[in-house]
Design an enzyme around this catalytic site. Sequence first.
Site, PDB file in Angstrom:
ATOM      1  N   ALA A 114     -54.669  -8.326  -2.251  1.00 57.70           N
ATOM      2  CA  ALA A 114     -55.000  -7.887  -0.893  1.00 57.70           C
ATOM      3  C   ALA A 114     -54.287  -8.792   0.106  1.00 57.70           C
ATOM      4  O   ALA A 114     -53.735  -9.830  -0.271  1.00 57.70           O
ATOM      5  CB  ALA A 114     -56.498  -7.954  -0.662  1.00 57.70           C
ATOM      6  N   LYS A 115     -54.294  -8.402   1.351  1.00 62.67           N
ATOM      7  CA  LYS A 115     -53.806  -9.283   2.414  1.00 62.67           C
ATOM      8  C   LYS A 115     -54.426  -8.828   3.714  1.00 62.67           C
ATOM      9  O   LYS A 115     -54.742  -7.645   3.883  1.00 62.67           O
ATOM     10  CB  LYS A 115     -52.278  -9.169   2.529  1.00 62.67           C
ATOM     11  CG  LYS A 115     -51.643 -10.338   3.232  1.00 62.67           C
ATOM     12  CD  LYS A 115     -51.463 -11.477   2.259  1.00 62.67           C
ATOM     13  CE  LYS A 115     -50.727 -12.648   2.826  1.00 62.67           C
ATOM     14  NZ  LYS A 115     -50.251 -13.523   1.739  1.00 62.67           N
TER      15      LYS A 115
END
Length: 427
Positions: A114-115
């Site tokens: 994720a980011k």
Amino acid sequence: MSYNLDNTPEHLKGPLFQNALQAIDEAGTLMKIDPNILARLKSPRRCIVVSVPVRMDDQSVQVFTGYRVQYNTTLGPYKGGIRYHQKVDLSEVVGLAALMTFKNSVLGLPYGGAKGGVTVDPTKLSRTEKQNLTRRYTSEISQFIGPAKDIPAPDVGTDPQTMAWLMDTYSQEQGGFTQPGVVTGKPIEIGGSLGRTGATGLGVVYITERAFEVQGKTIKGSSLGIQGFGNVGSHAALYAFERGAKVVAVTDLDGGCFNGDGLNIPSLIEHFKQNKTLRGFKGAKDIQNNELITMPLDALLPCALEGVIDVKNAASVGAKMIVEGANGPVTIDATKLLHDRGVFIVPDIIANGGGVIVSYFEWVQDIMSFFWEEDDINGKLKSIITKAFNTTWDTAKEKKVDMRSAAMGVAVKRLEKAMLLRGLYPR
Ligand code: GLU
């Protein structure tokens, strides 16, 4: 290589993500990946976009845009940093979330990718404004994160203090019960891990040492150039200096400095703290950022932002080796050109993995409420990152490809195995 993007949604068109798609496709061919798996790996699972209204110091309200992209969760909870930068947009965050997915996979961590990010220049915010922004952003994404769901961490423009506010906000919203495991990269006093702050830089240096070693060279006495003097670049410079490397050139946003005999890094860190610039360092010559790219070096360590070496400037690269401390600093097509010229490139998903590896240790320590010694942490960091390098090196030799193609191949293969075991929901 370029794709026909006519029917592609805007947020999947960014150069970083297009680059990742190319890498996924090539890994698919290299490792003979099931086409159904490959199709799933080329699309982010969930993109969250939120408005973040913030009361500024002058009492006005400014509305910022925040993102959290949850790319893939096959191997475990989502994991990846949060970036505060004026250039952040959804397509960049998608690209970075894809990279996190393959990074966690090649490193063998039990995490998906994720980011997150907010489009803001954090250097223009006061401490109060930054705190307000972080708390409201956290609140907007709080139902999507958690110790078993998605665990953020620092990235460009965020730091341990930012993570402390995130942890506090999340905990307050969960009934006021402290939940340190929701975020990593926290200060030590509130459940952070020893060694986390310098971990990415230390990992970069472990990998630089190992990469020299497989080429029959040593880091000691080698000439290094480092782009970016933030958390990653400054720690990499320091650990390389401590191992006897000659760090001859370092640059940051407004240029940098050069000394052919090697810069004294502890003094340079002090100089940078005081003057907020690398220029004007005693005994060194001021240089421009682009001079670093063309400099003849044993290794160049780009530790700032993505896309700094592409097909346009690849031919002018002067270094014999590139170790990617940043995410995505060298494009895939530039990698091919450089590889053909004999430049050894250690890709980001291994080289800068030290940060997320020690994040993993922090999360484990928080869950156990049992904290480890720094030597133990650094030893375990070295063994995980070196193992990922060695597996990739063996694959690169076996398949006769560059290290990035090999690392992506290993990462995609591990994901394929896990996705086939889990199957497609509902069927
Ligand atoms: N932002 C870092 C990275 O790009 C660390 C991520 C983490 O620790 O979750 O790898």
